[in-house]
Design a protein around this motif. Sequence first.
Motif, PDB file in Angstrom:
ATOM      1  N   LEU A  38       1.164  -1.205  -0.113  1.00 43.51           N
ATOM      2  CA  LEU A  38      -0.110  -0.098  -0.118  1.00 43.51           C
ATOM      3  C   LEU A  38       0.554   1.492   0.039  1.00 43.51           C
ATOM      4  O   LEU A  38       0.366   2.282   0.039  1.00 43.51           O
ATOM      5  CB  LEU A  38      -0.783   0.535   1.166  1.00 43.51           C
ATOM      6  CG  LEU A  38      -1.832  -0.960   1.197  1.00 43.51           C
ATOM      7  CD1 LEU A  38      -2.671  -1.023   2.375  1.00 43.51           C
ATOM      8  CD2 LEU A  38      -3.035  -1.015   0.014  1.00 43.51           C
ATOM      9  N   HIS A  39       2.294   1.143   0.181  1.00 47.82           N
ATOM     10  CA  HIS A  39       3.179   2.192   0.258  1.00 47.82           C
ATOM     11  C   HIS A  39       3.663   2.691  -1.274  1.00 47.82           C
ATOM     12  O   HIS A  39       4.132   3.725  -1.859  1.00 47.82           O
ATOM     13  CB  HIS A  39       4.195   1.900   1.744  1.00 47.82           C
ATOM     14  CG  HIS A  39       5.089   0.479   0.355  1.00 47.82           C
ATOM     15  ND1 HIS A  39       4.955  -0.422   1.348  1.00 47.82           N
ATOM     16  CD2 HIS A  39       6.177   0.816   0.066  1.00 47.82           C
ATOM     17  CE1 HIS A  39       5.757  -1.008   0.607  1.00 47.82           C
ATOM     18  NE2 HIS A  39       6.506  -0.038  -0.147  1.00 47.82           N
ATOM     19  N   HIS A  40       2.432   1.430  -2.116  1.00 43.61           N
ATOM     20  CA  HIS A  40       3.500   2.068  -3.550  1.00 43.61           C
ATOM     21  C   HIS A  40       2.163   3.181  -4.213  1.00 43.61           C
ATOM     22  O   HIS A  40       1.179   3.062  -3.962  1.00 43.61           O
ATOM     23  CB  HIS A  40       3.770   0.617  -4.580  1.00 43.61           C
ATOM     24  CG  HIS A  40       4.876   0.192  -4.203  1.00 43.61           C
ATOM     25  ND1 HIS A  40       4.688  -1.580  -4.422  1.00 43.61           N
ATOM     26  CD2 HIS A  40       5.717   0.307  -2.976  1.00 43.61           C
ATOM     27  CE1 HIS A  40       6.080  -1.474  -3.829  1.00 43.61           C
ATOM     28  NE2 HIS A  40       6.329  -1.227  -3.171  1.00 43.61           N
ATOM     29  N   VAL A  41       2.609   3.960  -4.731  1.00 41.32           N
ATOM     30  CA  VAL A  41       1.997   5.203  -5.253  1.00 41.32           C
ATOM     31  C   VAL A  41       0.708   3.738  -6.249  1.00 41.32           C
ATOM     32  O   VAL A  41      -0.244   4.834  -6.640  1.00 41.32           O
ATOM     33  CB  VAL A  41       2.106   6.338  -5.789  1.00 41.32           C
ATOM     34  CG1 VAL A  41       3.069   5.578  -7.544  1.00 41.32           C
ATOM     35  CG2 VAL A  41       1.395   7.332  -6.440  1.00 41.32           C
ATOM     36  N   GLU A  42       1.821   3.486  -7.533  1.00 41.86           N
ATOM     37  CA  GLU A  42       0.759   2.804  -8.055  1.00 41.86           C
ATOM     38  C   GLU A  42      -0.263   1.447  -7.837  1.00 41.86           C
ATOM     39  O   GLU A  42      -2.130   1.855  -8.177  1.00 41.86           O
ATOM     40  CB  GLU A  42       1.768   1.525  -8.969  1.00 41.86           C
ATOM     41  CG  GLU A  42       2.431   2.545 -10.661  1.00 41.86           C
ATOM     42  CD  GLU A  42       3.926   2.474  -8.920  1.00 41.86           C
ATOM     43  OE1 GLU A  42       3.663   2.820  -7.810  1.00 41.86           O
ATOM     44  OE2 GLU A  42       4.958   3.057  -9.475  1.00 41.86           O
ATOM     45  N   ILE A  43       0.164   1.354  -6.485  1.00 37.27           N
ATOM     46  CA  ILE A  43      -0.888   0.247  -5.386  1.00 37.27           C
ATOM     47  C   ILE A  43      -2.609   1.753  -5.239  1.00 37.27           C
ATOM     48  O   ILE A  43      -3.950   1.313  -5.648  1.00 37.27           O
ATOM     49  CB  ILE A  43      -1.237  -0.361  -4.692  1.00 37.27           C
ATOM     50  CG1 ILE A  43       0.738  -1.527  -5.502  1.00 37.27           C
ATOM     51  CG2 ILE A  43      -2.434  -0.544  -4.059  1.00 37.27           C
ATOM     52  CD1 ILE A  43      -0.119  -2.673  -6.159  1.00 37.27           C
ATOM     53  N   GLN A  44      -1.618   2.863  -4.932  1.00 34.44           N
ATOM     54  CA  GLN A  44      -2.889   4.158  -4.501  1.00 34.44           C
ATOM     55  C   GLN A  44      -3.945   4.299  -5.510  1.00 34.44           C
ATOM     56  O   GLN A  44      -5.115   4.173  -4.558  1.00 34.44           O
ATOM     57  CB  GLN A  44      -2.658   4.929  -3.457  1.00 34.44           C
ATOM     58  CG  GLN A  44      -1.316   4.511  -2.604  1.00 34.44           C
ATOM     59  CD  GLN A  44      -0.239   5.155  -1.826  1.00 34.44           C
ATOM     60  OE1 GLN A  44      -0.229   6.602  -2.607  1.00 34.44           O
ATOM     61  NE2 GLN A  44       0.234   4.932  -1.106  1.00 34.44           N
ATOM     62  N   THR A  45      -3.237   4.451  -6.719  1.00 35.58           N
ATOM     63  CA  THR A  45      -4.092   5.413  -7.201  1.00 35.58           C
ATOM     64  C   THR A  45      -5.001   4.076  -7.865  1.00 35.58           C
ATOM     65  O   THR A  45      -5.269   4.359  -8.594  1.00 35.58           O
ATOM     66  CB  THR A  45      -2.604   5.564  -8.721  1.00 35.58           C
ATOM     67  OG1 THR A  45      -2.221   5.980  -8.495  1.00 35.58           O
ATOM     68  CG2 THR A  45      -3.883   6.110  -9.800  1.00 35.58           C
ATOM     69  N   ARG A  46      -4.709   2.541  -8.597  1.00 35.78           N
ATOM     70  CA  ARG A  46      -5.397   1.940  -8.997  1.00 35.78           C
ATOM     71  C   ARG A  46      -6.710   1.475  -8.106  1.00 35.78           C
ATOM     72  O   ARG A  46      -7.570   1.157  -8.345  1.00 35.78           O
ATOM     73  CB  ARG A  46      -4.875   0.599  -8.854  1.00 35.78           C
ATOM     74  CG  ARG A  46      -3.108   0.366 -10.129  1.00 35.78           C
ATOM     75  CD  ARG A  46      -2.733  -1.049  -9.653  1.00 35.78           C
ATOM     76  NE  ARG A  46      -1.925  -0.852 -10.847  1.00 35.78           N
ATOM     77  CZ  ARG A  46      -0.898  -2.053 -11.712  1.00 35.78           C
ATOM     78  NH1 ARG A  46      -0.970  -3.580 -10.235  1.00 35.78           N
ATOM     79  NH2 ARG A  46      -0.184  -1.903 -11.869  1.00 35.78           N
ATOM     80  N   LEU A  47      -6.639   2.167  -6.402  1.00 34.87           N
ATOM     81  CA  LEU A  47      -7.241   1.930  -5.535  1.00 34.87           C
ATOM     82  C   LEU A  47      -8.221   2.819  -6.183  1.00 34.87           C
ATOM     83  O   LEU A  47      -9.315   2.450  -5.731  1.00 34.87           O
ATOM     84  CB  LEU A  47      -6.637   1.326  -3.945  1.00 34.87           C
ATOM     85  CG  LEU A  47      -5.858   0.765  -3.322  1.00 34.87           C
ATOM     86  CD1 LEU A  47      -5.344   0.939  -2.275  1.00 34.87           C
ATOM     87  CD2 LEU A  47      -7.578  -0.635  -2.990  1.00 34.87           C
TER      88      LEU A  47
END
Length: 226
Positions: A38-47
């Motif tokens: 969850l600290h990756h910006v890609e994962i945050q953006t996908r969420l």
Amino acid sequence: MLTDPGATLAQLLLTGTYPALPYLTYLLVGLGIGRLHLHHVEIQTRLLVIGVGLAVTARLASWLVLYIFGGYHQLTHAASLDEETLAGILIWGPDDALPAGSWWWLAITTPHTNMPLAIAWSLGVSLAALGAFLLLARKVGPWLLPLSAMGAMTLTLYSTQLVLLSFELHYDQPQLWFLLYLVLAAIFALAWKRAFGQGPLERLVSTAAKKASTTVLPSSSGADRE
């Protein structure tokens, strides 16, 4: 439970305010999200993107079924409801259980109705909120500390809220009581987290889970070695 066990079981599993089977959706999705980086910006953006897409799709599908394909009128006739009562159910949800007799109820997104589109809508909003706040925390993380402290002990705070609501002191001035509880909850969560870490009820559940794990896993590992 004794006179009508089937209805009791149905309410616990499917039709109650918090039925077990529909709410497994939130539980399983939450477990899956907890395994992401969850600290990756890609994962945050996908969420954020997936959450917005899911919420919009659920609301759009509900609107089409109810107001374009005739679901609203079908519910009015099938449940013998006037438009004012039906509108209240579609906005706030039913006082008790949804009226029986129509499959068109599956198209609503009202809270606590546990219909498929309602689950999709609330799950989408939750994913979007999580992604948005994770992205926002990259810039203003310290300002979100009260929210993160409250989020770390939701079981404690929500249980406390239910107990306080049972006294029915909030009916005259609900907005005031809501703001008061929100402020007190944030102060308590911050103080408790700094002093003790894990929330009180969260600690209780965690301790019970760890004891159960240490009781079961050794026997399982021993059986595997044999």
